[in-house]
Motif scaffolding. Sequence first.
Motif, PDB file in Angstrom:
ATOM      1  N   PHE A 137      87.003  63.358  -3.335  1.00 37.51           N
ATOM      2  CA  PHE A 137      87.674  62.062  -3.291  1.00 37.51           C
ATOM      3  C   PHE A 137      89.136  62.257  -2.881  1.00 37.51           C
ATOM      4  CE2 PHE A 137      84.160  60.896  -6.167  1.00 37.51           C
ATOM      5  CZ  PHE A 137      83.772  59.683  -5.611  1.00 37.51           C
ATOM      6  N   PRO A 138      89.783  61.231  -2.352  1.00 34.45           N
ATOM      7  CA  PRO A 138      91.186  61.351  -1.939  1.00 34.45           C
ATOM      8  C   PRO A 138      92.170  61.153  -3.082  1.00 34.45           C
ATOM      9  CG  PRO A 138      90.363  59.199  -1.337  1.00 34.45           C
ATOM     10  CD  PRO A 138      89.192  59.942  -1.930  1.00 34.45           C
ATOM     11  N   PHE A 139      91.723  61.327  -4.318  1.00 36.04           N
ATOM     12  CA  PHE A 139      92.584  61.191  -5.494  1.00 36.04           C
ATOM     13  C   PHE A 139      92.090  62.184  -6.537  1.00 36.04           C
ATOM     14  CE2 PHE A 139      89.450  57.756  -5.141  1.00 36.04           C
ATOM     15  CZ  PHE A 139      88.568  58.111  -6.154  1.00 36.04           C
ATOM     16  N   PRO A 140      92.928  62.574  -7.472  1.00 33.28           N
ATOM     17  CA  PRO A 140      92.544  63.590  -8.455  1.00 33.28           C
ATOM     18  C   PRO A 140      91.764  63.008  -9.633  1.00 33.28           C
ATOM     19  CG  PRO A 140      94.813  62.956  -8.786  1.00 33.28           C
ATOM     20  CD  PRO A 140      94.346  62.204  -7.568  1.00 33.28           C
ATOM     21  N   HIS A 182      92.887  51.807   0.518  1.00 37.02           N
ATOM     22  CA  HIS A 182      92.466  52.967   1.316  1.00 37.02           C
ATOM     23  C   HIS A 182      90.945  52.972   1.372  1.00 37.02           C
ATOM     24  CE1 HIS A 182      92.393  56.930   3.076  1.00 37.02           C
ATOM     25  NE2 HIS A 182      91.658  57.398   2.077  1.00 37.02           N
ATOM     26  N   ALA A 183      90.388  52.692   2.549  1.00 43.53           N
ATOM     27  CA  ALA A 183      88.936  52.686   2.747  1.00 43.53           C
ATOM     28  C   ALA A 183      88.526  54.012   3.376  1.00 43.53           C
ATOM     29  CB  ALA A 183      88.536  51.520   3.645  1.00 43.53           C
ATOM     30  N   PHE A 184      87.431  54.598   2.875  1.00 44.78           N
ATOM     31  CA  PHE A 184      87.021  55.903   3.393  1.00 44.78           C
ATOM     32  C   PHE A 184      85.504  56.063   3.273  1.00 44.78           C
ATOM     33  CE2 PHE A 184      88.051  56.215  -1.052  1.00 44.78           C
ATOM     34  CZ  PHE A 184      87.143  57.111  -1.614  1.00 44.78           C
ATOM     35  N   VAL A 185      84.953  56.866   4.163  1.00 43.23           N
ATOM     36  CA  VAL A 185      83.516  57.158   4.147  1.00 43.23           C
ATOM     37  C   VAL A 185      83.245  58.215   3.090  1.00 43.23           C
ATOM     38  CG1 VAL A 185      81.558  58.023   5.485  1.00 43.23           C
ATOM     39  CG2 VAL A 185      83.297  56.595   6.599  1.00 43.23           C
ATOM     40  N   HIS A 186      82.273  57.935   2.214  1.00 46.89           N
ATOM     41  CA  HIS A 186      81.977  58.878   1.129  1.00 46.89           C
ATOM     42  C   HIS A 186      80.570  58.624   0.598  1.00 46.89           C
ATOM     43  CE1 HIS A 186      83.225  61.596  -2.191  1.00 46.89           C
ATOM     44  NE2 HIS A 186      82.319  60.907  -2.876  1.00 46.89           N
ATOM     45  N   ASP A 187      79.811  59.692   0.412  1.00 53.24           N
ATOM     46  CA  ASP A 187      78.479  59.622  -0.199  1.00 53.24           C
ATOM     47  C   ASP A 187      78.625  60.030  -1.653  1.00 53.24           C
ATOM     48  OD1 ASP A 187      75.866  59.793  -1.026  1.00 53.24           O
ATOM     49  OD2 ASP A 187      75.187  61.049   0.642  1.00 53.24           O
ATOM     50  N   CYS A 194      88.326  52.130  -1.692  1.00 54.71           N
ATOM     51  CA  CYS A 194      86.970  51.617  -1.512  1.00 54.71           C
ATOM     52  C   CYS A 194      86.218  52.546  -0.580  1.00 54.71           C
ATOM     53  CB  CYS A 194      86.985  50.188  -0.971  1.00 54.71           C
ATOM     54  SG  CYS A 194      87.880  49.959   0.582  1.00 54.71           S
ATOM     55  N   CYS A 195      84.981  52.856  -0.939  1.00 52.50           N
ATOM     56  CA  CYS A 195      84.214  53.803  -0.136  1.00 52.50           C
ATOM     57  C   CYS A 195      82.785  53.318   0.052  1.00 52.50           C
ATOM     58  CB  CYS A 195      84.220  55.187  -0.773  1.00 52.50           C
ATOM     59  SG  CYS A 195      83.367  55.292  -2.372  1.00 52.50           S
ATOM     60  N   GLY A 244      98.111  55.986  -2.596  1.00 50.04           N
ATOM     61  CA  GLY A 244      98.198  55.247  -3.849  1.00 50.04           C
ATOM     62  C   GLY A 244      98.822  56.009  -4.992  1.00 50.04           C
ATOM     63  N   GLN A 245      99.423  57.155  -4.700  1.00 47.19           N
ATOM     64  CA  GLN A 245      99.972  58.001  -5.770  1.00 47.19           C
ATOM     65  C   GLN A 245     101.042  57.286  -6.587  1.00 47.19           C
ATOM     66  OE1 GLN A 245     101.911  61.557  -4.388  1.00 47.19           O
ATOM     67  NE2 GLN A 245     101.664  62.602  -6.343  1.00 47.19           N
ATOM     68  N   ARG A 246     101.839  56.449  -5.942  1.00 53.58           N
ATOM     69  CA  ARG A 246     102.950  55.798  -6.645  1.00 53.58           C
ATOM     70  C   ARG A 246     102.520  54.558  -7.430  1.00 53.58           C
ATOM     71  NH1 ARG A 246     107.680  58.003  -5.267  1.00 53.58           N
ATOM     72  NH2 ARG A 246     107.793  59.265  -3.360  1.00 53.58           N
ATOM     73  N   ALA A 247     101.284  54.119  -7.236  1.00 53.43           N
ATOM     74  CA  ALA A 247     100.800  52.936  -7.957  1.00 53.43           C
ATOM     75  C   ALA A 247     100.584  53.268  -9.433  1.00 53.43           C
ATOM     76  CB  ALA A 247      99.503  52.432  -7.337  1.00 53.43           C
ATOM     77  N   SER A 248     100.840  52.310 -10.283  1.00 55.71           N
ATOM     78  CA  SER A 248     100.622  52.509 -11.724  1.00 55.71           C
ATOM     79  C   SER A 248      99.228  52.069 -12.149  1.00 55.71           C
ATOM     80  CB  SER A 248     101.667  51.738 -12.528  1.00 55.71           C
ATOM     81  OG  SER A 248     101.537  50.338 -12.305  1.00 55.71           O
ATOM     82  N   PHE A 249      98.532  51.353 -11.259  1.00 52.73           N
ATOM     83  CA  PHE A 249      97.195  50.829 -11.584  1.00 52.73           C
ATOM     84  C   PHE A 249      96.297  51.044 -10.372  1.00 52.73           C
ATOM     85  CE2 PHE A 249      94.013  47.428 -12.044  1.00 52.73           C
ATOM     86  CZ  PHE A 249      93.636  47.610 -13.365  1.00 52.73           C
ATOM     87  N   ARG A 250      95.211  51.809 -10.572  1.00 55.93           N
ATOM     88  CA  ARG A 250      94.355  52.180  -9.441  1.00 55.93           C
ATOM     89  C   ARG A 250      92.902  51.787  -9.706  1.00 55.93           C
ATOM     90  NH1 ARG A 250      97.060  56.864 -10.782  1.00 55.93           N
ATOM     91  NH2 ARG A 250      98.981  57.205  -9.590  1.00 55.93           N
ATOM     92  N   ILE A 251      92.287  51.208  -8.672  1.00 54.68           N
ATOM     93  CA  ILE A 251      90.901  50.743  -8.726  1.00 54.68           C
ATOM     94  C   ILE A 251      90.104  51.479  -7.653  1.00 54.68           C
ATOM     95  CG2 ILE A 251      89.373  48.732  -8.508  1.00 54.68           C
ATOM     96  CD1 ILE A 251      91.915  46.983  -8.971  1.00 54.68           C
ATOM     97  N   LEU A 252      88.886  51.861  -7.987  1.00 52.49           N
ATOM     98  CA  LEU A 252      87.944  52.389  -6.991  1.00 52.49           C
ATOM     99  C   LEU A 252      86.717  51.503  -6.959  1.00 52.49           C
ATOM    100  CD1 LEU A 252      86.621  54.505  -5.067  1.00 52.49           C
ATOM    101  CD2 LEU A 252      85.819  55.680  -7.145  1.00 52.49           C
ATOM    102  N   GLU A 253      86.364  51.008  -5.770  1.00 51.03           N
ATOM    103  CA  GLU A 253      85.065  50.354  -5.607  1.00 51.03           C
ATOM    104  C   GLU A 253      84.154  51.286  -4.827  1.00 51.03           C
ATOM    105  OE1 GLU A 253      82.526  46.565  -3.999  1.00 51.03           O
ATOM    106  OE2 GLU A 253      84.503  46.917  -3.133  1.00 51.03           O
ATOM    107  N   ILE A 254      83.009  51.619  -5.423  1.00 53.70           N
ATOM    108  CA  ILE A 254      82.020  52.444  -4.729  1.00 53.70           C
ATOM    109  C   ILE A 254      81.003  51.527  -4.046  1.00 53.70           C
ATOM    110  CG2 ILE A 254      82.281  54.436  -6.263  1.00 53.70           C
ATOM    111  CD1 ILE A 254      79.714  53.488  -7.719  1.00 53.70           C
TER     112      ILE A 254
END
Length: 353
Positions: free
Chosen positions: A222-225, A209-214, A186-187, A152-162
């Motif tokens: 996280f997979p993003f900065p 991008h779906a990933f396992v995360h506690d 989403c994690c 998602g680095q090139r996206a201008s708008f990023r959402i995270l659902e926990i």
Amino acid sequence: MPKQRSFSVLKQASAFIRCYMRLKSTNARPAAPLGSRILTNPNDIFKHNMWDHVQWTEEDQEAARQRAEENSSIRLPLTERGKFSTDACQYWDQFYEVHQDKFFKDRRWLFLEFPELLPSSADEKRTNSCQNHQEAAPEPNETVTKTSSFPGQRASFRILEIGCGVGNSVFPIVNTIKNTDSFLYCCDFSPRAIQLVKDHPDYDDSVCHAFVHDICEEAASFPFPPQSLDVILAVFVLSSIHPQRIQRVVNRLSTYLKHGGVFLFRDYGRYDFSQLRFKKGQYLSDNFYTRGDGTCVYFFTKEEVHDLFSKAGLEEIQNLEDKRLQVNRGKKVAMRRVWMQSKYRKPPLPSPS
């Protein structure tokens, strides 16, 4: 017995209406979000499954408090409480093994209550926010531009659902942001839930991008900065965490928001019907309970929600207590539901001096 119960429900509806009419006469009705179906005739109570903006009397509040006090009079032994935190992932994984993707419905209401999930809406709100603060728009995030490649680095708008579960929010969002310059992360800490998301026919790794995360594990990355997200979405997630850990979770998550980014929150409110129906022996700590399947739930107040996000350095946009009347028309039963719905923003960067 059915006649007596029906009479009780009609009496309850009449009380709601009297309170609503008093509020209407003083222009004190809650804000427009959270629906507009108002019960004005007690005979109509069973015409719909849900009624909005239900007001409680002092007697209603006291009765609920007493019921919660009663069901929390017996606490689980200390030796048994710890497993509900340490084994939380296992309990939720078992939950999804049993129910798969059949338990929760897709949240198609998301964009009505949270238009910030749409990139154009978020950009407009962020621009207005900067103008209101008389500050310049945030500069491009140097952390993002200098970091190594990430999804998602090139996206201008990023959402995270926990706590995305099996994707009941994910797929309404994915199907809406396709063909936009947006990306969804989403994690969930349940590997089974994440696999169900990835196996869904609408899953598209070009926009998601779906990933396992506690989220309680501070060492997990996280997979993003940091400072790379426009929106964080938490729907009925934070309530599943032990209340002593929630503040640290919100503090950490907030560091990943861009300046001007928004944290969207919806969860259980104090004295919701589901809290009052707990039996003695399911109580873990103040307003925190374990269900029969081992999953846990906390019930928030409006003040707690405000403190939670304010201490994380976020500014209030919206903090509402959503009180509704949910109706089982088949059984002629009415249930008082209480949910919290809030929006908090990371302050924009100050203008250069």
